[in-house]
Design an enzyme around this catalytic site. Structure first.
Site, PDB file in Angstrom:
ATOM      1  N   PRO A  77       0.586  13.724  13.349  1.00  0.00           N
ATOM      2  CA  PRO A  77      -0.441  14.776  13.403  1.00  0.00           C
ATOM      3  C   PRO A  77      -0.525  15.597  12.124  1.00  0.00           C
ATOM      4  O   PRO A  77      -1.622  15.913  11.658  1.00  0.00           O
ATOM      5  CB  PRO A  77      -0.001  15.625  14.607  1.00  0.00           C
ATOM      6  N   GLN A  78       0.624  15.941  11.509  1.00  0.00           N
ATOM      7  CA  GLN A  78       0.564  16.699  10.253  1.00  0.00           C
ATOM      8  C   GLN A  78      -0.035  15.835   9.151  1.00  0.00           C
ATOM      9  O   GLN A  78      -0.838  16.321   8.343  1.00  0.00           O
ATOM     10  CB  GLN A  78       1.948  17.205   9.837  1.00  0.00           C
ATOM     11  N   GLU A  79       0.347  14.548   9.098  1.00  0.00           N
ATOM     12  CA  GLU A  79      -0.223  13.658   8.088  1.00  0.00           C
ATOM     13  C   GLU A  79      -1.749  13.603   8.231  1.00  0.00           C
ATOM     14  O   GLU A  79      -2.483  13.643   7.240  1.00  0.00           O
ATOM     15  CB  GLU A  79       0.365  12.256   8.232  1.00  0.00           C
ATOM     16  N   LEU A 105     -28.535  11.766  -4.806  1.00  0.00           N
ATOM     17  CA  LEU A 105     -29.248  12.828  -5.522  1.00  0.00           C
ATOM     18  C   LEU A 105     -28.941  12.820  -7.021  1.00  0.00           C
ATOM     19  O   LEU A 105     -29.730  13.331  -7.817  1.00  0.00           O
ATOM     20  CB  LEU A 105     -28.907  14.192  -4.909  1.00  0.00           C
ATOM     21  N   ARG A 107     -30.764  19.426 -13.760  1.00  0.00           N
ATOM     22  CA  ARG A 107     -31.467  18.187 -14.101  1.00  0.00           C
ATOM     23  C   ARG A 107     -32.944  18.295 -13.700  1.00  0.00           C
ATOM     24  O   ARG A 107     -33.258  18.781 -12.608  1.00  0.00           O
ATOM     25  CB  ARG A 107     -30.815  17.028 -13.350  1.00  0.00           C
ATOM     26  N   PHE A 155       0.834  -1.220   0.000  1.00  0.00           N
ATOM     27  CA  PHE A 155       0.000   0.000   0.000  1.00  0.00           C
ATOM     28  C   PHE A 155       0.862   1.261   0.000  1.00  0.00           C
ATOM     29  O   PHE A 155       0.526   2.249   0.669  1.00  0.00           O
ATOM     30  CB  PHE A 155      -0.953   0.036   1.204  1.00  0.00           C
ATOM     31  N   THR A 208      -6.898   4.305  11.076  1.00  0.00           N
ATOM     32  CA  THR A 208      -8.336   4.111  10.885  1.00  0.00           C
ATOM     33  C   THR A 208      -9.152   4.973  11.839  1.00  0.00           C
ATOM     34  O   THR A 208      -8.639   5.464  12.851  1.00  0.00           O
ATOM     35  CB  THR A 208      -8.718   2.641  11.120  1.00  0.00           C
TER      36      THR A 208
END
Length: 383
Positions: free
Chosen positions: A246-248, A343, A274, A161, A371
């Site tokens: 914290p910055q991330e 919508l 629409r 990842f 997470t």
């Protein structure tokens, strides 16, 4: 007609000029290529050098190292404009806001002068490798090992990842220098990807963020100079990660709120154009009420984010505050975009519509960078 929100309290005329530059660059160099990048699972390598040429890389790194000499506010402007442009392919948040700051904070002076100018020009693309196939949020459980051998470390292990994994020329690797010491055994070591033994695996096929080169990385007896260790001793990696996270997490909150605002704008425009049963979709009470809720969510999220950015610019944003920002904004953007898709009706499920791509892209925000459940655990420790 776009959503009307007050100007951010941290904004300045200089930042507005940067915003215009970022918007123009993204409209020219990113927006037209989204479908092709999604199909190829990567951006063009030249995008990085073009961004370096116009000064959009390493915006908050000191000028003496080739950076822009700005603050987190400069980075936030770029990330907001990227989200509003609908570009989720370019991994600039990792390169600018994460990798460059690990090097600026913890690399030796010699290494900073070697690496940072190349990151700022786009000659090097940066990645950070924490997650492994057998570990997710549990950084203490990583298995990648670095063993000291004279003036070098020998790395063995696998990561997955990894954003910018395909284009990365430099990877900050979280590894164990003492496998028996738990968190105190974690170190960060920089690997240049032209080093023998380093190899890239698959570029992963994701639900969203299709154009981002998220890859597997492998380290087979990779020998790197001991000088590539970040910090002045082994075992500092876990603390370094905790100080930078914290910055991330604030970066993730910035992109979440800008994405939320963009989704509401898209849906307002669509529902006013629409028609159904002979009148605009916006004229139905359910549509107006849903969008009223969405606009309120956007306003509250923006106010909280602006407060967090102000605190971060003053050096006052703590771990719990950043966790709250990430938790709240990512949960809200997922809810609001899901309502917006509804919508749009069937068209909201078609990938040719930006709202559908945003819906798929944003789901990962509740997972990466920690997470939502981990954010709750962090917050609860301060209660």
């Amino acid at each position: 007609m776009p959503l009307k929100l007050p100007k951010s309290s941290w904004n300045t005329t200089e930042l507005e000029d940067l915003r215009e530059l970022a918007r123009s660059f993204l409209q020219k160099e990113a927006v037209p290529h989204q479908e092709r990048w999604a199909a190829e699972k990567k951006v063009d390598r030249e995008l990085w050098t073009k961004a370096g040429d116009v000064g959009l890389l390493c915006l908050s790194i000191p000028e003496e190292y080739g950076g822009g000499g700005g603050t987190f506010a400069h980075e936030a402007v770029l990330y907001e404009e990227q989200a509003r442009a609908g570009d989720s392919a370019w991994g600039v948040t990792v390169h600018n806001g994460i990798v460059a700051h690990y090097l600026s904070a913890y690399a030796s002076e010699e290494k900073k002068r070697e690496w940072l100018p190349k990151l700022a020009s786009g000659e090097l693309v940066g990645a950070i490798a924490m997650t492994e196939p057998g570990t997710g949020s549990d950084l203490q459980g990583i298995k990648t090992r670095a063993v000291r051998d004279g003036d070098h470390y020998v790395l063995n292990g696998a990561k997955t990842f990894i954003t910018n994994g395909l284009h990365a020329g430099l990877v900050v690797v979280a590894c164990k220098t003492d496998p028996d010491a738990g968190a105190q055994g974690v170190s960060l070591i920089v690997v240049e990807t032209d080093t023998p033994g380093f190899r890239r695996g698959r570029v992963l096929d994701k639900v969203g963020l299709k154009g981002q080169d998220t890859a597997e990385l492998f380290f087979d007896d990779v020998r790197v100079p001991a000088a590539n260790l970040l910090g002045d001793a082994e075992g500092q990696g876990f603390i370094q990660l905790m100080l930078q996270l914290p910055q991330e997490r604030l970066i993730i909150a910035v992109t979440a709120v800008a994405g939320l605002e963009a989704a509401v704008d898209l849906t307002l425009e669509y529902t006013k154009e629409r028609t159904a049963f002979g009148r605009p979709i916006f004229s139905f009470q359910n549509t107006k009420f849903k969008l009223a809720e969405a606009a309120t969510e956007a306003a509250v999220a923006r106010a909280f984010l602006d407060q967090c950015i102000e605190r971060h610019l003053k050096g006052e944003l703590d771990v719990q505050g950043a966790a709250m920002a990430k938790l709240w904004t990512t949960e809200r953007v997922n809810k609001v975009i899901d309502d917006c898709v509804q919508l749009f009706g069937g068209y909201g499920y078609m990938t040719e519509y930006p709202i559908a791509r945003a819906w798929a892209d944003v789901r990962i925000s509740r997972i990466f960078g920690g997470t939502s459940e981990i954010m709750k655990e962090i917050i609860s420790r301060s209660l």
